[in-house]
Motif scaffolding. Structure first.
Motif, PDB file in Angstrom:
ATOM      1  N   SER A   1      47.725  21.507  29.723  1.00 46.54           N
ATOM      2  CA  SER A   1      47.305  23.054  29.616  1.00 46.54           C
ATOM      3  C   SER A   1      45.788  22.545  27.688  1.00 46.54           C
ATOM      4  CB  SER A   1      48.999  23.110  29.120  1.00 46.54           C
ATOM      5  OG  SER A   1      49.194  22.453  27.362  1.00 46.54           O
ATOM      6  N   LEU A   2      45.657  21.475  28.076  1.00 41.81           N
ATOM      7  CA  LEU A   2      44.616  20.630  26.282  1.00 41.81           C
ATOM      8  C   LEU A   2      43.554  20.600  26.872  1.00 41.81           C
ATOM      9  CD1 LEU A   2      47.063  19.056  24.030  1.00 41.81           C
ATOM     10  CD2 LEU A   2      46.500  20.992  24.002  1.00 41.81           C
ATOM     11  N   LYS A   3      43.788  20.856  28.151  1.00 48.31           N
ATOM     12  CA  LYS A   3      42.353  20.342  28.972  1.00 48.31           C
ATOM     13  C   LYS A   3      41.500  21.466  29.501  1.00 48.31           C
ATOM     14  CE  LYS A   3      43.283  15.989  30.638  1.00 48.31           C
ATOM     15  NZ  LYS A   3      43.447  14.839  31.801  1.00 48.31           N
ATOM     16  N   SER A   4      39.920  21.065  29.700  1.00 50.87           N
ATOM     17  CA  SER A   4      39.713  22.217  30.585  1.00 50.87           C
ATOM     18  C   SER A   4      39.321  22.269  31.887  1.00 50.87           C
ATOM     19  CB  SER A   4      37.916  22.750  29.460  1.00 50.87           C
ATOM     20  OG  SER A   4      37.029  21.324  30.168  1.00 50.87           O
ATOM     21  N   SER A   5      38.568  23.133  32.471  1.00 50.21           N
ATOM     22  CA  SER A   5      39.437  23.246  33.597  1.00 50.21           C
ATOM     23  C   SER A   5      37.912  22.054  34.417  1.00 50.21           C
ATOM     24  CB  SER A   5      38.347  24.263  34.509  1.00 50.21           C
ATOM     25  OG  SER A   5      39.169  25.683  34.103  1.00 50.21           O
ATOM     26  N   THR A   6      36.860  21.866  33.317  1.00 50.52           N
ATOM     27  CA  THR A   6      35.724  21.441  34.005  1.00 50.52           C
ATOM     28  C   THR A   6      36.539  19.459  33.896  1.00 50.52           C
ATOM     29  OG1 THR A   6      34.589  22.421  32.418  1.00 50.52           O
ATOM     30  CG2 THR A   6      33.925  21.100  33.879  1.00 50.52           C
ATOM     31  N   GLU A   7      37.432  19.348  32.887  1.00 52.59           N
ATOM     32  CA  GLU A   7      38.008  17.863  32.644  1.00 52.59           C
ATOM     33  C   GLU A   7      38.986  17.435  33.805  1.00 52.59           C
ATOM     34  OE1 GLU A   7      38.861  17.380  28.729  1.00 52.59           O
ATOM     35  OE2 GLU A   7      39.823  15.342  29.113  1.00 52.59           O
ATOM     36  N   ILE A   8      39.782  19.168  34.169  1.00 52.10           N
ATOM     37  CA  ILE A   8      40.648  18.556  34.824  1.00 52.10           C
ATOM     38  C   ILE A   8      39.785  18.648  36.310  1.00 52.10           C
ATOM     39  CG2 ILE A   8      42.766  19.831  35.960  1.00 52.10           C
ATOM     40  CD1 ILE A   8      42.715  21.909  33.711  1.00 52.10           C
TER      41      ILE A   8
ATOM     42  N   GLY B   1      37.158  17.034  36.337  1.00 50.38           N
ATOM     43  CA  GLY B   1      36.897  15.221  36.752  1.00 50.38           C
ATOM     44  C   GLY B   1      37.144  14.488  36.736  1.00 50.38           C
ATOM     45  N   ALA B   2      36.830  13.685  37.572  1.00 44.33           N
ATOM     46  CA  ALA B   2      37.977  12.730  37.935  1.00 44.33           C
ATOM     47  C   ALA B   2      38.283  11.474  36.761  1.00 44.33           C
ATOM     48  CB  ALA B   2      37.323  11.109  39.376  1.00 44.33           C
ATOM     49  N   ARG B   3      38.501  11.734  35.448  1.00 42.75           N
ATOM     50  CA  ARG B   3      38.217  10.784  35.095  1.00 42.75           C
ATOM     51  C   ARG B   3      40.567  10.713  35.292  1.00 42.75           C
ATOM     52  NH1 ARG B   3      35.121  11.416  29.327  1.00 42.75           N
ATOM     53  NH2 ARG B   3      35.253  13.649  30.205  1.00 42.75           N
ATOM     54  N   ASN B   4      40.426  10.176  33.521  1.00 42.34           N
ATOM     55  CA  ASN B   4      41.632   9.190  34.052  1.00 42.34           C
ATOM     56  C   ASN B   4      42.786  10.402  33.174  1.00 42.34           C
ATOM     57  OD1 ASN B   4      44.580   8.894  32.005  1.00 42.34           O
ATOM     58  ND2 ASN B   4      43.710   7.193  31.170  1.00 42.34           N
TER      59      ASN B   4
ATOM     60  N   TRP C   1      46.061  11.313  31.936  1.00 41.38           N
ATOM     61  CA  TRP C   1      46.979  10.830  31.446  1.00 41.38           C
ATOM     62  C   TRP C   1      46.174  10.767  30.062  1.00 41.38           C
ATOM     63  CZ3 TRP C   1      51.720  11.405  32.788  1.00 41.38           C
ATOM     64  CH2 TRP C   1      52.080  11.475  33.644  1.00 41.38           C
ATOM     65  N   TRP C   2      44.394  11.367  29.505  1.00 37.86           N
ATOM     66  CA  TRP C   2      44.226  11.353  28.715  1.00 37.86           C
ATOM     67  C   TRP C   2      43.159  12.174  27.736  1.00 37.86           C
ATOM     68  CZ3 TRP C   2      45.573   8.917  24.265  1.00 37.86           C
ATOM     69  CH2 TRP C   2      44.736   8.719  23.361  1.00 37.86           C
ATOM     70  N   VAL C   3      43.141  13.058  27.210  1.00 40.95           N
ATOM     71  CA  VAL C   3      42.329  14.532  26.967  1.00 40.95           C
ATOM     72  C   VAL C   3      41.091  13.798  25.936  1.00 40.95           C
ATOM     73  CG1 VAL C   3      42.638  16.741  25.747  1.00 40.95           C
ATOM     74  CG2 VAL C   3      44.447  15.608  26.748  1.00 40.95           C
ATOM     75  N   PHE C   4      40.222  13.926  26.382  1.00 38.11           N
ATOM     76  CA  PHE C   4      39.223  13.708  26.397  1.00 38.11           C
ATOM     77  C   PHE C   4      38.317  14.300  24.967  1.00 38.11           C
ATOM     78  CE2 PHE C   4      39.675  10.746  29.728  1.00 38.11           C
ATOM     79  CZ  PHE C   4      39.584   9.516  29.091  1.00 38.11           C
ATOM     80  N   GLU C   5      38.355  15.845  25.874  1.00 35.90           N
ATOM     81  CA  GLU C   5      38.064  17.103  25.165  1.00 35.90           C
ATOM     82  C   GLU C   5      38.979  18.333  24.750  1.00 35.90           C
ATOM     83  OE1 GLU C   5      34.299  18.238  27.053  1.00 35.90           O
ATOM     84  OE2 GLU C   5      34.269  15.914  27.254  1.00 35.90           O
ATOM     85  N   PRO C   6      40.183  17.594  23.935  1.00 30.13           N
ATOM     86  CA  PRO C   6      41.203  19.265  23.724  1.00 30.13           C
ATOM     87  C   PRO C   6      41.014  20.093  23.434  1.00 30.13           C
ATOM     88  CG  PRO C   6      40.706  17.341  21.842  1.00 30.13           C
ATOM     89  CD  PRO C   6      39.799  16.903  22.846  1.00 30.13           C
TER      90      PRO C   6
END
Lengths: 366, 304
Positions: B54-61, B63-66, B68-73
């Motif tokens: 819920s703390l991620k943007s659609s782009t980050e979701i 993206g194929a990054r980890n 379990w971690w929020v990079f840009e909350p």
């Protein structure tokens, strides 16, 4: 005036009879105890007086008014239950004033009455506590206080002391008697404990199997039981019952017991007993306290005999002795100084002034 | 020297022999902690994952990054949902339905339980069992007949119940009333009979006995039943899915799914946020009433 009258009172649970038609007159200010073994109908009778059970047949009146169809709250009664039935979420004050508050009695009037009752029962300091914070005896007092506050015509007690330990029970018994002497309210008290019944009651009603066996003062019941049930139920240890025969010899009667024992019948009873001479099914009844050690000056109606004891139970102030007559265990009470020892023969004295002759077939004391 | 060695030996051996109980206890505790931790991980992983997503943007979701971690909350998802009138309507509908259902349920089931447990009347025992049996019928079996029923009602009276949020107010009690009544019957049964007899003699009517004695004494049970009724009506999914379709009539659980999944496009960030927001009210209620709830489950503590 708050006399309670029961007329041909009957209660059946589905087809099973619990109370089989009893008649009882309780006069104003009287303390009456209903006593009997469990299942004798005493609690059912009390609950019918309270209005908690419907009546199958007969009539109950309180203060001269038939109350058969009057709901409990309009019968002007108060009841004390075995498990106290205090409202757990209310303080003692709220518990005691609940009935008055429902009746919309003015607040200062309520306070006055509760404080008055609390003084009688010595629970003034407990008024702000919850039932949880009270001991058994205190809860019992509060339950009584709740009854007193309502100033009812009749108090009903349903085995109120059964949940207390032995010592507290004796103490609360005295307490109940004191309260009755202070408030003089007509009281019906149910118990299975004959000691409680004897000590508290003006009159005791002995019930058995849904019927009244006998009504009388404690002394009447003790000395003049009308049935074998009453004779056996009242008194502890219980009366001894020994099968016997009745013979006439030389103008006098004598009771013939097994093992070659025979006791002369006191002459003042000759008339009463003569018609039963030769009957079978007779039982001789004598209370343990009338079988004692011998002493010098015995009266003509006391009879010496010798027995070998089986068991002795020293109680301090007296010693209970047990022996057999014709295979029946018999109990006596002797002075601790009489030197009663098990397996030892001892000279005993039967006081026949207090003997009873019972017809085993009808169960009546003759 | 010899004495010293014996003391040395008995020194450590004493707590062991003396502490065999505590060692046993420690082992038992270790196992319970182990299973509790497994349990907690199992049940908390989904909400934690929801929170992270819920703390991620659609782009980050995407993206194929980890995962379990929020990079840009970002609170974008919360902002979007809480300003969307549609979502606020769902919350309002859910609240209305739940409040009404809980109120109706508690009134009906407390009265029913009191009557069934205390006012012995012909057939009361059968009725009590019957009520419990109602609870055993699954909703999957009921929603089609119910649907048909509402259609028939509409046909004969012109009252349109389908596709209105308040139809749920009629339907949910079929789930909540039987169970709550059953809980309350059990709870009332644990109140000693003498208590209502005393109240009866004190001059209380049946209604006064209920309100002044039974409800206060059985409060923990009532709270447990209330929580149950609330949870059921807040989280119910099948009935609202079947009976309501217009977006202004939807309740949260269905609203989130239907409005945030467009065709095969899953707006994961907002779905997770919506689900989290939807889960908040029960959580808050549980947190506040937990003590009562537990007391309600361990019923019968009213002796005295």
């Amino acid at each position: 005036m708050a006399q309670v009258t029961l007329r041909k009172l009957v209660k059946n649970y589905d087809e099973t009879p619990a109370v089989r038609g009893i008649d009882l007159d309780i006069v104003d200010k009287e303390f009456v105890v209903l006593v009997g073994p469990s299942g004798c109908g005493k609690s059912t009778t009390l609950r019918m007086i309270a209005g908690l059970e419907d009546i199958t047949g007969g009539e109950i009146s309180i203060g001269g008014h038939v109350v058969n169809d009057v709901p409990p709250k309009d019968r002007d009664i108060a009841m004390v239950f075995q498990n106290y039935a205090l409202y757990p979420h209310m303080t003692v004050f709220e518990n005691m004033s609940f009935g008055l508050r429902l009746k919309k009695v003015p607040k200062d009037e309520i306070r006055k009455q509760v404080e008055h009752a609390a003084r009688i029962l010595d629970i003034s300091e407990l008024l702000d506590r919850k039932p949880k914070q009270l001991s058994g005896g205190q809860r019992q007092r509060v339950a009584m206080g709740r009854a007193i506050v309502r100033d009812p015509k009749v108090f009903l007690f349903d085995e109120p002391l059964s949940n207390l330990d032995a010592k507290l029970r004796v103490q609360m018994r005295t307490e109940i008697k004191k309260v009755h002497q202070k408030v003089r309210t007509t009281t019906v008290y149910v118990t299975h404990d004959q000691v409680e019944a004897m000590t508290l009651a003006d009159r005791v009603v002995v019930m058995n199997a849904g019927r009244i066996e006998q009504v009388g003062t404690p002394n009447e019941l003790y000395h003049h039981p009308r049935t074998v049930f009453v004779a056996g139920f009242i008194g502890s240890p219980a009366m001894n019952f020994i099968p016997c025969g009745l013979e006439q010899a030389a103008g006098a009667l004598r009771v013939v017991l097994p093992d070659g024992l025979a006791f002369p019948v006191p002459s003042d009873r000759t008339d009463r007993y003569t018609k039963h001479v030769g009957k079978s099914n007779l039982v001789f009844g004598l209370r343990p306290e009338h079988i004692t050690e011998t002493h010098r000056n015995i009266d003509p109606n006391q009879e010496r005999f010798q027995m070998t004891l089986e068991v002795t139970e020293p109680m301090g102030m007296e010693t209970l002795i047990y022996f057999q007559i014709g295979g029946v265990e018999v109990c006596g009470r002797v002075n601790p100084a009489a030197g009663a020892e098990p397996s030892q023969p001892i000279d005993l004295l039967a006081d026949l002034n207090h003997m009873h002759l019972i017809d085993a077939q009808s169960g009546l004391v003759l | 020297m010899a004495t010293a060695t014996t003391i040395d030996k008995s020194g450590p051996s004493r707590p062991i022999s003396h502490g065999s109980m505590s060692q046993d206890r420690r082992r038992a505790l270790l196992w319970s902690y182990f299973f509790l931790v497994v349990f907690v991980i199992f049940f908390l992983t989904p909400p934690v994952y929801m929170l992270i997503t819920s703390l991620k943007s659609s782009t980050e979701i995407a993206g194929a990054r980890n995962p379990w971690w929020v990079f840009e909350p970002t609170l974008m998802n919360y902002q979007t949902l809480l300003t969307s009138t549609e979502f606020l309507t769902f919350i309002l509908n859910s609240s209305m339905v739940s409040i009404i259902v809980v109120s109706v349920t508690m009134i009906v089931s407390v009265l029913a339980a009191f009557a069934l447990s205390r006012m012995r009347f012909w057939g009361s025992a059968t009725l009590a069992t019957g009520i419990f049996l109602c609870y055993l019928i699954p909703e999957t079996l009921l929603f089609i007949p119910l649907f048909k029923m509402f259609a028939v009602v509409n046909e004969f009276t012109g009252i349109q119940l389908l596709n209105k949020w308040y139809v749920l107010v009629l339907v949910y009690p079929t789930l909540t009333v039987p169970f709550c009544t059953w809980i309350m019957i059990g709870y009332f049964a644990s109140i000693p009979k003498e208590l209502d007899e005393a109240a009866l003699i004190d001059g209380a009517t049946y209604m006064q006995t209920l309100t002044k004695i039974f409800i206060p004494v059985a409060l923990p049970g009532i709270i447990a039943a209330t929580i149950f009724a609330f949870t059921v009506s807040w989280a119910q999914f099948l009935y609202p899915l079947a009976f309501t379709t217009s977006s202004d009539q939807l309740v949260l659980p269905v609203g989130i799914v239907t409005s945030l999944i467009k065709g095969d496009v899953y707006n994961w960030g907002q779905i997770m946020t919506g689900a989290l927001i939807a889960a908040a009210p029960p959580l808050v209620i549980y947190a506040f009433l937990m003590d009562y709830y537990i007391a309600g489950l361990t019923a019968g503590a009213t002796k005295g």
